[in-house]
Design a protein around this motif. Structure first.
Motif, PDB file in Angstrom:
ATOM      1  N   LEU A  77       0.811  -1.220   0.000  1.00  0.00           N
ATOM      2  CA  LEU A  77       0.000   0.000   0.000  1.00  0.00           C
ATOM      3  C   LEU A  77       0.852   1.282   0.000  1.00  0.00           C
ATOM      4  CD1 LEU A  77      -2.786   1.306   0.056  1.00  0.00           C
ATOM      5  CD2 LEU A  77      -2.742   1.133   2.564  1.00  0.00           C
ATOM      6  N   PRO A  78       1.861   1.410   0.890  1.00  0.00           N
ATOM      7  CA  PRO A  78       2.676   2.638   0.828  1.00  0.00           C
ATOM      8  C   PRO A  78       3.377   2.808  -0.514  1.00  0.00           C
ATOM      9  CG  PRO A  78       3.086   1.435   2.857  1.00  0.00           C
ATOM     10  CD  PRO A  78       2.275   0.531   1.988  1.00  0.00           C
ATOM     11  N   LEU A  79       3.813   1.691  -1.112  1.00  0.00           N
ATOM     12  CA  LEU A  79       4.489   1.755  -2.402  1.00  0.00           C
ATOM     13  C   LEU A  79       3.545   2.256  -3.492  1.00  0.00           C
ATOM     14  CD1 LEU A  79       7.052   1.146  -4.032  1.00  0.00           C
ATOM     15  CD2 LEU A  79       6.205  -1.184  -4.332  1.00  0.00           C
ATOM     16  N   LEU A  80       2.318   1.717  -3.505  1.00  0.00           N
ATOM     17  CA  LEU A  80       1.330   2.148  -4.503  1.00  0.00           C
ATOM     18  C   LEU A  80       0.947   3.610  -4.308  1.00  0.00           C
ATOM     19  CD1 LEU A  80      -0.968  -1.028  -4.491  1.00  0.00           C
ATOM     20  CD2 LEU A  80       0.718  -0.359  -6.236  1.00  0.00           C
ATOM     21  N   LEU A  81       0.775   4.001  -3.037  1.00  0.00           N
ATOM     22  CA  LEU A  81       0.435   5.390  -2.748  1.00  0.00           C
ATOM     23  C   LEU A  81       1.560   6.327  -3.179  1.00  0.00           C
ATOM     24  CD1 LEU A  81      -1.495   7.441  -1.496  1.00  0.00           C
ATOM     25  CD2 LEU A  81      -0.452   6.967   0.738  1.00  0.00           C
ATOM     26  N   GLY A  82       2.805   5.941  -2.897  1.00  0.00           N
ATOM     27  CA  GLY A  82       3.940   6.765  -3.301  1.00  0.00           C
ATOM     28  C   GLY A  82       4.052   6.887  -4.808  1.00  0.00           C
ATOM     29  N   GLN A  83       3.825   5.786  -5.532  1.00  0.00           N
ATOM     30  CA  GLN A  83       3.871   5.843  -6.993  1.00  0.00           C
ATOM     31  C   GLN A  83       2.769   6.729  -7.557  1.00  0.00           C
ATOM     32  OE1 GLN A  83       3.769   1.579  -7.766  1.00  0.00           O
ATOM     33  NE2 GLN A  83       5.943   1.597  -8.324  1.00  0.00           N
ATOM     34  N   ALA A  84       1.590   6.664  -6.920  1.00  0.00           N
ATOM     35  CA  ALA A  84       0.486   7.515  -7.367  1.00  0.00           C
ATOM     36  C   ALA A  84       0.824   8.998  -7.170  1.00  0.00           C
ATOM     37  CB  ALA A  84      -0.785   7.159  -6.605  1.00  0.00           C
ATOM     38  N   LEU A  85       1.428   9.313  -6.020  1.00  0.00           N
ATOM     39  CA  LEU A  85       1.811  10.699  -5.762  1.00  0.00           C
ATOM     40  C   LEU A  85       2.884  11.174  -6.745  1.00  0.00           C
ATOM     41  CD1 LEU A  85       1.958  10.678  -1.847  1.00  0.00           C
ATOM     42  CD2 LEU A  85       0.317  11.904  -3.275  1.00  0.00           C
ATOM     43  N   CYS A  86       3.847  10.309  -7.043  1.00  0.00           N
ATOM     44  CA  CYS A  86       4.894  10.679  -8.002  1.00  0.00           C
ATOM     45  C   CYS A  86       4.319  10.845  -9.406  1.00  0.00           C
ATOM     46  CB  CYS A  86       6.001   9.616  -8.007  1.00  0.00           C
ATOM     47  SG  CYS A  86       7.051   9.648  -6.534  1.00  0.00           S
ATOM     48  N   GLY A  87       3.394   9.969  -9.770  1.00  0.00           N
ATOM     49  CA  GLY A  87       2.750  10.097 -11.074  1.00  0.00           C
ATOM     50  C   GLY A  87       1.990  11.400 -11.203  1.00  0.00           C
ATOM     51  N   TYR A  88       1.255  11.758 -10.151  1.00  0.00           N
ATOM     52  CA  TYR A  88       0.510  13.017 -10.160  1.00  0.00           C
ATOM     53  C   TYR A  88       1.465  14.207 -10.235  1.00  0.00           C
ATOM     54  CZ  TYR A  88      -2.461  16.841  -8.574  1.00  0.00           C
ATOM     55  OH  TYR A  88      -3.126  18.037  -8.473  1.00  0.00           O
ATOM     56  N   ALA A  89       2.585  14.132  -9.473  1.00  0.00           N
ATOM     57  CA  ALA A  89       3.551  15.230  -9.476  1.00  0.00           C
ATOM     58  C   ALA A  89       4.167  15.416 -10.862  1.00  0.00           C
ATOM     59  CB  ALA A  89       4.637  14.972  -8.436  1.00  0.00           C
ATOM     60  N   LEU A  90       4.448  14.308 -11.554  1.00  0.00           N
ATOM     61  CA  LEU A  90       5.048  14.411 -12.889  1.00  0.00           C
ATOM     62  C   LEU A  90       4.027  14.847 -13.933  1.00  0.00           C
ATOM     63  CD1 LEU A  90       7.371  11.263 -12.993  1.00  0.00           C
ATOM     64  CD2 LEU A  90       8.065  13.653 -12.835  1.00  0.00           C
ATOM     65  N   TRP A  91       2.793  14.410 -13.787  1.00  0.00           N
ATOM     66  CA  TRP A  91       1.774  14.683 -14.795  1.00  0.00           C
ATOM     67  C   TRP A  91       1.160  16.068 -14.637  1.00  0.00           C
ATOM     68  CZ3 TRP A  91       0.637  12.553 -19.254  1.00  0.00           C
ATOM     69  CH2 TRP A  91      -0.587  12.849 -19.863  1.00  0.00           C
ATOM     70  N   LYS A  92       0.872  16.450 -13.394  1.00  0.00           N
ATOM     71  CA  LYS A  92       0.153  17.700 -13.159  1.00  0.00           C
ATOM     72  C   LYS A  92       1.002  18.806 -12.528  1.00  0.00           C
ATOM     73  CE  LYS A  92      -4.004  16.336 -14.512  1.00  0.00           C
ATOM     74  NZ  LYS A  92      -4.714  16.995 -15.645  1.00  0.00           N
TER      75      LYS A  92
END
Length: 428
Positions: A77-92
């Protein structure tokens, strides 16, 4: 800022022109505008660290009561959450440094947590060294993908921990050669920081952490001829001093120049340690005959570092006069000769003491030429420390020892008084 309030008065007194006043207002207003952004970035990174650690503690508290399926889910769960945050940071939020740094730091710790939790759930064997190596290797791409300087600093700390764990704390069962590969892999990001953000706080932190990491881990190459690390470390500290003397650092404060500070302190500390005869007796007691000495990891490391330092010294001497070079920058050249001589002759301890004394005197001379009290006092401190070392290492009478300390103390006062009087004379 107070200076903004003083600008109108400075204009009225005709100390500065209205055009200069406008430039000053623009500069300080822009500086004030960037300060909150830096603070937001710092607190965001700290928030990401605390949030990640908090999630780990909450999970750990209820861990034993969960099923294996639930444990596996929470491990990822922390890994998935961290990847989601990084994806959002790179995309938006790609242009938002705060988002990129905080998301990358969260994912950095999430990776470590997920690796350890999965290993615990499925009883995967391993030790702390292998865990750190896996963690750092997986986080290396994160530094470049997210362009995260905070993650780069954490990565440098992690690989240093790995090297110490494998080569110091579990010696002789492990080795840390992977450290050098990981270090060279992150250096391009460090060079990019120097080129793109030379005045950034992150760059300054790298200027300290990179040489500190090298200082800690150089000893990991030791196998059977640890004494050869003395010239290796002297060459490394000389290299640091030469790097700290590059034009890049000329306009920066000393506290931002980790290379110069660590190189200077390291050189003096090592020479002071070698100013005692007992260490040289241990060096001479080793067998230095045979070709195995020349091909040992310690000898190869010392040779490579010394050659690199000599090349940089040659480049510096071509750029400026010999008198302008720091006395500490080329001390390693004299030490190499002393060390080779000391392998077979006890007089090396006398030469080492003379070298330390020479460094102190030339440093004082350099500080006097530059009208720099800090450099002068550092030279005086070197001489005072040498006198203190000999206080406990010789059979001199207490009267002679006391006179030596008095002379050094008077030297401190006299040099500082002379420089201050010289400055007052120039002001008038």
């Amino acid at each position: 800022m107070n200076i903004l309030n003083d600008i109108p008065e400075l204009v009225r007194q005709e100390i500065i022109t209205p055009e200069t006043a406008d430039r000053l207002r623009h500069y300080y207003q822009r500086k004030e505008a960037t300060s909150p952004i830096r603070l937001i970035t710092v607190f965001s990174v700290l928030g990401a660290i605390l949030t990640g650690l908090g999630i780990i503690l909450i999970i750990a508290h209820n861990w034993d009561a969960l099923s294996r399926t639930a444990q596996t889910f929470l491990a990822f769960l922390p890994l998935l959450l961290g990847q989601a945050l990084c994806g959002y940071a790179l995309w938006k939020k790609e242009a938002d440094n705060t988002w990129r740094e905080s998301a990358a730091v969260f994912l950095f710790f999430a990776m470590g947590a997920s690796i350890s939790l999965v290993s615990q759930v499925y009883h995967i064997p391993g030790d702390l060294g292998s865990f750190l190596l896996t963690w750092m290797a997986l986080c290396l791409p994160l530094v470049y993908v997210m362009r995260s300087s905070a993650t780069s600093l954490l990565f440098l700390a992690g690989i240093t921990w790995y090297a110490a764990q494998e080569s110091y704390w579990t010696y002789p069962s492990g080795n840390s050669y992977a450290y050098w590969l990981l270090l060279f892999s992150v250096l391009p990001y460090y060079f990019r920081l120097i080129k793109k953000q030379p005045q950034s706080n992150y760059t300054t932190f790298h200027h300290w952490l990179v040489p500190l990491s090298l200082t800690i881990t150089l000893g990991t190459v030791a196998e059977r001829h640890e004494e050869l690390l003395f010239p290796a470390y002297m060459g490394l500290f000389g290299l640091f001093c030469l790097l700290g003397d590059l034009p890049y650092f000329n306009d920066q404060k000393t506290r931002n120049n980790g290379y110069l500070v660590l190189g200077s302190l390291g050189t003096v500390a090592l020479l002071l340690a070698l100013s005692f005869a007992d260490i040289w007796q241990g060096i001479r007691s080793e067998d230095w005959t045979g070709s195995h000495v020349m091909v040992s990891p310690e000898a190869i490391t010392a040779t490579l570092i010394t050659l690199a330092a000599c090349a940089l010294l040659y480049r510096q001497l071509k750029r400026e006069a010999l008198q302008a070079a720091s006395p500490l920058a080329f001390s390693f050249v004299f030490f190499i000769a002393i060390f080779l001589y000391g392998l077979f002759n006890p007089a090396a301890v006398v030469l080492t003491n003379l070298l330390v004394l020479g460094i102190g005197i030339t440093t004082i001379r350099s500080g006097t030429r530059q009208d720099h009290l800090g450099i002068i006092n550092f030279g005086l401190l070197v001489i005072a420390t040498l006198v203190a070392c000999r206080f406990f290492d010789t059979d001199l009478s207490f009267v002679v020892r006391g006179v030596l300390f008095v002379l050094v103390g008077v030297g401190f006062f006299a040099m500082n008084y002379w420089i201050l009087q010289k400055r007052k004379t120039h002001e008038h």
